[in-house]
Design a protein around this motif. Sequence first.
Motif, mmCIF file in Angstrom:
data_model
loop_
_atom_site.group_PDB
_atom_site.id
_atom_site.type_symbol
_atom_site.label_atom_id
_atom_site.label_comp_id
_atom_site.label_asym_id
_atom_site.label_seq_id
_atom_site.Cartn_x
_atom_site.Cartn_y
_atom_site.Cartn_z
ATOM 1 N N ILE A 29 0.839 -1.203 0.000
ATOM 2 C CA ILE A 29 0.000 0.000 0.000
ATOM 3 C C ILE A 29 0.875 1.254 0.000
ATOM 4 C CG2 ILE A 29 -1.603 1.371 1.388
ATOM 5 C CD1 ILE A 29 -2.958 -1.159 2.251
ATOM 6 N N ILE A 30 1.916 1.250 0.822
ATOM 7 C CA ILE A 30 2.811 2.397 0.915
ATOM 8 C C ILE A 30 3.465 2.691 -0.431
ATOM 9 C CG2 ILE A 30 5.000 3.179 1.928
ATOM 10 C CD1 ILE A 30 4.137 1.676 4.498
ATOM 11 N N ALA A 31 3.714 1.661 -1.221
ATOM 12 C CA ALA A 31 4.420 1.817 -2.498
ATOM 13 C C ALA A 31 3.518 2.300 -3.630
ATOM 14 C CB ALA A 31 5.076 0.495 -2.888
ATOM 15 N N ILE A 32 2.199 2.363 -3.414
ATOM 16 C CA ILE A 32 1.275 2.796 -4.466
ATOM 17 C C ILE A 32 1.505 4.271 -4.784
ATOM 18 C CG2 ILE A 32 -1.154 3.203 -5.034
ATOM 19 C CD1 ILE A 32 -1.819 0.723 -3.323
ATOM 20 N N GLU A 33 1.680 4.576 -6.079
ATOM 21 C CA GLU A 33 1.997 5.949 -6.483
ATOM 22 C C GLU A 33 1.037 6.533 -7.505
ATOM 23 O OE1 GLU A 33 6.043 5.990 -7.770
ATOM 24 O OE2 GLU A 33 6.855 5.790 -5.736
ATOM 25 N N ASN A 34 0.090 5.741 -7.993
ATOM 26 C CA ASN A 34 -0.887 6.278 -8.940
ATOM 27 C C ASN A 34 -2.197 5.505 -8.800
ATOM 28 O OD1 ASN A 34 -0.801 3.915 -10.917
ATOM 29 N ND2 ASN A 34 1.337 4.607 -11.017
ATOM 30 N N GLU A 35 -3.273 6.073 -9.377
ATOM 31 C CA GLU A 35 -4.594 5.495 -9.212
ATOM 32 C C GLU A 35 -4.716 4.115 -9.849
ATOM 33 O OE1 GLU A 35 -7.765 8.053 -10.352
ATOM 34 O OE2 GLU A 35 -7.163 9.681 -9.004
ATOM 35 N N ILE A 83 -6.483 4.805 8.910
ATOM 36 C CA ILE A 83 -5.296 5.059 8.082
ATOM 37 C C ILE A 83 -5.631 5.903 6.850
ATOM 38 C CG2 ILE A 83 -4.108 2.979 8.842
ATOM 39 C CD1 ILE A 83 -4.841 1.691 6.156
ATOM 40 N N GLY A 84 -6.886 6.366 6.767
ATOM 41 C CA GLY A 84 -7.233 7.309 5.723
ATOM 42 C C GLY A 84 -7.970 6.740 4.533
ATOM 43 N N ILE A 85 -8.341 5.456 4.585
ATOM 44 C CA ILE A 85 -9.154 4.886 3.509
ATOM 45 C C ILE A 85 -10.471 4.399 4.119
ATOM 46 C CG2 ILE A 85 -7.290 4.387 1.903
ATOM 47 C CD1 ILE A 85 -7.147 1.558 2.951
ATOM 48 N N GLY A 86 -10.967 3.268 3.721
ATOM 49 C CA GLY A 86 -12.191 2.709 4.284
ATOM 50 C C GLY A 86 -12.372 1.294 3.778
ATOM 51 N N PRO A 87 -13.215 0.506 4.446
ATOM 52 C CA PRO A 87 -13.404 -0.896 4.033
ATOM 53 C C PRO A 87 -14.387 -1.007 2.856
ATOM 54 C CG PRO A 87 -14.745 -0.451 5.954
ATOM 55 C CD PRO A 87 -13.968 0.815 5.677
ATOM 56 N N SER A 110 -3.957 10.083 -1.084
ATOM 57 C CA SER A 110 -4.133 11.372 -0.419
ATOM 58 C C SER A 110 -2.984 11.657 0.538
ATOM 59 C CB SER A 110 -5.450 11.385 0.362
ATOM 60 O OG SER A 110 -5.392 10.489 1.460
ATOM 61 N N LYS A 111 -2.736 12.951 0.777
ATOM 62 C CA LYS A 111 -1.653 13.360 1.682
ATOM 63 C C LYS A 111 -1.876 12.784 3.083
ATOM 64 C CE LYS A 111 -0.414 17.672 -0.665
ATOM 65 N NZ LYS A 111 -0.325 19.148 -0.536
ATOM 66 N N PHE A 112 -3.130 12.780 3.521
ATOM 67 C CA PHE A 112 -3.448 12.260 4.852
ATOM 68 C C PHE A 112 -3.026 10.792 4.968
ATOM 69 C CE2 PHE A 112 -5.966 10.035 7.949
ATOM 70 C CZ PHE A 112 -6.093 10.926 9.015
ATOM 71 N N THR A 113 -3.435 10.002 3.983
ATOM 72 C CA THR A 113 -3.140 8.569 4.035
ATOM 73 C C THR A 113 -1.648 8.301 3.920
ATOM 74 O OG1 THR A 113 -5.306 8.113 3.056
ATOM 75 C CG2 THR A 113 -3.690 6.336 3.023
ATOM 76 N N LYS A 114 -0.982 9.000 3.006
ATOM 77 C CA LYS A 114 0.458 8.805 2.834
ATOM 78 C C LYS A 114 1.198 9.119 4.136
ATOM 79 C CE LYS A 114 1.089 7.544 -1.493
ATOM 80 N NZ LYS A 114 1.700 6.242 -1.818
ATOM 81 N N LYS A 115 0.814 10.211 4.803
ATOM 82 C CA LYS A 115 1.452 10.594 6.066
ATOM 83 C C LYS A 115 1.202 9.552 7.140
ATOM 84 C CE LYS A 115 1.628 14.337 9.488
ATOM 85 N NZ LYS A 115 1.073 15.666 9.858
ATOM 86 N N LEU A 165 0.436 6.354 6.752
ATOM 87 C CA LEU A 165 1.066 5.061 6.441
ATOM 88 C C LEU A 165 2.565 5.045 6.752
ATOM 89 C CD1 LEU A 165 -0.714 4.168 3.086
ATOM 90 C CD2 LEU A 165 -0.931 2.967 5.258
ATOM 91 N N LYS A 166 3.184 6.222 6.792
ATOM 92 C CA LYS A 166 4.616 6.262 7.096
ATOM 93 C C LYS A 166 4.924 5.660 8.472
ATOM 94 C CE LYS A 166 5.944 10.189 4.197
ATOM 95 N NZ LYS A 166 6.451 11.585 4.194
ATOM 96 N N ARG A 167 3.926 5.704 9.368
ATOM 97 C CA ARG A 167 4.118 5.127 10.703
ATOM 98 C C ARG A 167 4.306 3.612 10.646
ATOM 99 N NH1 ARG A 167 -0.827 7.761 12.434
ATOM 100 N NH2 ARG A 167 -1.521 5.690 13.100
ATOM 101 N N PHE A 168 3.805 2.999 9.561
ATOM 102 C CA PHE A 168 3.857 1.544 9.458
ATOM 103 C C PHE A 168 5.004 1.066 8.597
ATOM 104 C CE2 PHE A 168 -0.537 2.845 10.146
ATOM 105 C CZ PHE A 168 -0.886 2.063 11.237
ATOM 106 N N ARG A 169 5.824 1.986 8.140
ATOM 107 C CA ARG A 169 6.917 1.607 7.259
ATOM 108 C C ARG A 169 7.923 0.735 7.997
ATOM 109 N NH1 ARG A 169 8.691 3.426 2.415
ATOM 110 N NH2 ARG A 169 7.218 5.150 2.387
#
Length: 249
Positions: free
Chosen positions: A69-75, A136-140, A238-243, A245-249
């Motif tokens: 998920i962290i590595a995703i860079e485009n839609e 984490i900024g997404i949803g199920p 989104s910026k929120f989700t990317k930020k 997710l960095k906690r889980f890197r």
Amino acid sequence: MEPYVTLNIENKVGYIEFYHPNRNSMPSDILELLAQTIINAGSNDGINVIVLKSGGDRTFCAGASFNEIIAIENEETGFLFFSGFAKVINAMRKCPKLIIGRVQGKSVGGGVGLAAATDYCLATQYAAIKLSELSIGIGPFVIEPAVSRRIGKNAMSQMTIDAETFFSSEFAKEKGLFSEVFETVEELDYAVKTLVNKLASYNPKALAEMKKVMWEGTDDWDRLLNERAKISGTLVLSKFTKKTLKRFR
């Protein structure tokens, strides 16, 4: 150990087992292999009923692979990743064989979706469940139809909003996700084997027709789950989700 998905056949029962060393999380390749294994088992005349289980004696499934998920860079990449869960759920839904879930431990996110997409699910007292996606900024989104179908929209909403809480196996049983909850893995395995051996002796045509009845009203899920995968694939950028997710890197 390396990640794997296996299919073993015993007395007309197909045992599908998936494993990943990171708490049985689900990267794209494992999702793809799991979906294809379910499809293959569904078309195998030597199988009358399927058991879905995970390796190890702790977590059943930690859901989506955070590393991926962290590595995703485009839609497009985001959609492809989340559509992996859509493919598995739809493979389970369309499989002509009954799928019995064997849940030995905790499930998070997509793992709850897998349990919900089984036709009958047995678990241990340690099988707490959590829908952590909002935190984490997404949803199920992809798994929601399967989860709501099993436990109802209200319980799904409760779990989604209280995103950082593990709900007990008794909660899951009360809401209909689990049919029975056992104290030990040994008791769980005995109950699963007893059940599937009985089912495997029944008329396979009757089982297949019953499966159709149980999943009536879900014919639009191929389209629906892909639409949901697009939502998740966009939100993960989104910026929120990317930020977060960095906690889980």
